[in-house]
Design an enzyme around this catalytic site. Sequence first.
Site, PDB file in Angstrom:
ATOM      1  N   LYS A  39       0.840  -1.210   0.000  1.00 28.95           N
ATOM      2  CA  LYS A  39       0.000   0.000   0.000  1.00 28.95           C
ATOM      3  C   LYS A  39       0.872   1.257   0.000  1.00 28.95           C
ATOM      4  O   LYS A  39       2.067   1.188   0.312  1.00 28.95           O
ATOM      5  CB  LYS A  39      -0.910  -0.016   1.228  1.00 28.95           C
ATOM      6  CG  LYS A  39      -0.164  -0.005   2.558  1.00 28.95           C
ATOM      7  CD  LYS A  39      -1.085  -0.297   3.742  1.00 28.95           C
ATOM      8  CE  LYS A  39      -0.301  -0.293   5.046  1.00 28.95           C
ATOM      9  NZ  LYS A  39      -1.141  -0.740   6.188  1.00 28.95           N
ATOM     10  N   TYR A 266      16.597  30.266   5.986  1.00 29.29           N
ATOM     11  CA  TYR A 266      15.475  31.050   6.515  1.00 29.29           C
ATOM     12  C   TYR A 266      15.557  31.164   8.032  1.00 29.29           C
ATOM     13  O   TYR A 266      15.867  30.187   8.718  1.00 29.29           O
ATOM     14  CB  TYR A 266      14.148  30.369   6.174  1.00 29.29           C
ATOM     15  CG  TYR A 266      13.739  30.491   4.728  1.00 29.29           C
ATOM     16  CD1 TYR A 266      13.426  31.722   4.165  1.00 29.29           C
ATOM     17  CD2 TYR A 266      13.637  29.351   3.935  1.00 29.29           C
ATOM     18  CE1 TYR A 266      13.031  31.808   2.838  1.00 29.29           C
ATOM     19  CE2 TYR A 266      13.244  29.432   2.610  1.00 29.29           C
ATOM     20  CZ  TYR A 266      12.944  30.671   2.068  1.00 29.29           C
ATOM     21  OH  TYR A 266      12.549  30.757   0.765  1.00 29.29           O
ATOM     22  N   MET A 314      12.299  24.376   1.187  1.00 28.13           N
ATOM     23  CA  MET A 314      11.539  23.496   0.288  1.00 28.13           C
ATOM     24  C   MET A 314      12.474  22.773  -0.682  1.00 28.13           C
ATOM     25  O   MET A 314      12.274  21.598  -0.996  1.00 28.13           O
ATOM     26  CB  MET A 314      10.496  24.308  -0.485  1.00 28.13           C
ATOM     27  CG  MET A 314       9.504  23.439  -1.228  1.00 28.13           C
ATOM     28  SD  MET A 314       8.313  24.384  -2.184  1.00 28.13           S
ATOM     29  CE  MET A 314       7.433  25.262  -0.921  1.00 28.13           C
TER      30      MET A 314
HETATM   31  C1  LIG Z   1      -0.437  -1.752   6.821  1.00 31.34           C
HETATM   32  C2  LIG Z   1      -1.026  -2.993   7.358  1.00 31.34           C
HETATM   33  C3  LIG Z   1      -0.225  -4.123   7.594  1.00 31.34           C
HETATM   34  C4  LIG Z   1       1.290  -4.111   7.454  1.00 31.34           C
HETATM   35  O1  LIG Z   1       1.867  -3.663   8.655  1.00 31.34           O
HETATM   36  P1  LIG Z   1       3.474  -3.569   8.844  1.00 31.34           P
HETATM   37  O2  LIG Z   1       3.611  -3.081  10.236  1.00 31.34           O
HETATM   38  O3  LIG Z   1       3.958  -2.583   7.853  1.00 31.34           O
HETATM   39  O4  LIG Z   1       4.018  -4.922   8.635  1.00 31.34           O
HETATM   40  C5  LIG Z   1      -0.857  -5.288   7.990  1.00 31.34           C
HETATM   41  N1  LIG Z   1      -2.200  -5.338   8.169  1.00 31.34           N
HETATM   42  C6  LIG Z   1      -2.996  -4.261   7.976  1.00 31.34           C
HETATM   43  C7  LIG Z   1      -4.462  -4.390   8.201  1.00 31.34           C
HETATM   44  C8  LIG Z   1      -2.429  -3.051   7.590  1.00 31.34           C
HETATM   45  O5  LIG Z   1      -3.228  -1.988   7.414  1.00 31.34           O
END
Ligand SMILES: *Cc1c(COP(=O)(O)O)cnc(C)c1O
Length: 375
Positions: A39, A266, A314
């Site tokens: 993801k 800055y 930035m």
């Molecule tokens: C993101 C996620 C994972 C992975 O977790 P990690 O700590 O990155 O291994 C597993 N299960 C769910 C439901 C998640 O949202």
Amino acid sequence: MTAGNERALARVNVGAVRRNCGHLRALLTGGADLCAVVKADAYGHGQAACARAALEGGAAWLGVATAEEAAALREAEGNARILVMGALTGADARTALVAGADVVAWNEALVDELGDLAGGADRPVRVHVKLDTGMGRLGTKVADRARAVADRVVADDRLELAGLMTHFATADELGDDHFPAQLSAFRAFVDRMRHSHPHVVVHAANSAAVYREPASHFDMVRCGIAVYGLDPFQEDPAERGLEPVLALESYVADVKRFEPGETAGYGRRWRAEAETWVAVVPIGYGDGVRRGLSNNADVLVRGRRRPLVGTVSMDNITIDLGAETDVEPGDRVVLIGDQDGERLLCEEAADRLGTINYEVTCGLTQRVRRLHEDR
Ligand SMILES: *Cc1c(COP(=O)(O)O)cnc(C)c1O
């Protein structure tokens, strides 16, 4: 003048993704499968290349949070088993189903919606029922209700009960008592369901749980952070057999002499105490190098740690090279990764920022080119 350099480059070593997956698989008990979580553009590492490497490394599943992520993954990986773990609007659910992904449900209304969407499909939609054993996010809180949700899936011949799952809130907090409580609540739920549904895939563990408790492995584990060679406990990943996948690089655009009292950046938040040389490096918070690192980070140039001084802008940062320096414009700068035996872990930047490694790599912006290499 700076041929061969690049302003903001994330080198992503897919060979390390493969090896991390192989390492994780070797830790798994009872023949559990690995679901590589890709993801958020593979935690900022680039979804398609990392998903491919994870499958080559032995992952049997790919996990994503959103339907859009599943659709992109399906384009790239025709046959992979994909699980969408997050909440879905009606439109999202349709996208997920078109992508042939498994989805998660935690109440009857959702199951009915999925059934209606699945209507004309030539094969049943695969649904994982989620029990909230103490994460306090998505999932049915009461085991009996989760059982009823599962029964609803089973009763609908447009749907298939594919999995039972939960998610841990404190797997990374070694020694706490919430994790074992969640695990036993989930086990009790699963034990009552398994005999009547022998083919469902039971899954609970994230990366931290994989290391912490073999009894949490069940039929499948969902690992994200560890796949990228980042430590789920915010320590040195090497101690857990993990190899960091990402390095972040820029280059020295200019080197200039500072007299005592002269300031950089800055707000003039750094002032030369004595005569010194300062390097200007053209990367900044527009690339995801967070402003919280102002006067609060090291980078590597010519194999040595150098302090980032002044405010992160930035598009630029400034580095104190000291009174004598051999650093020249065009020299490579490493912000995360290693150089001539010295290294900077993502975990160090996270610690300085008061955050976790996850947020550091997810925070790298689109302006940083991802270069996928196989080393
Ligand atoms: C993101 C996620 C994972 C992975 O977790 P990690 O700590 O990155 O291994 C597993 N299960 C769910 C439901 C998640 O949202």
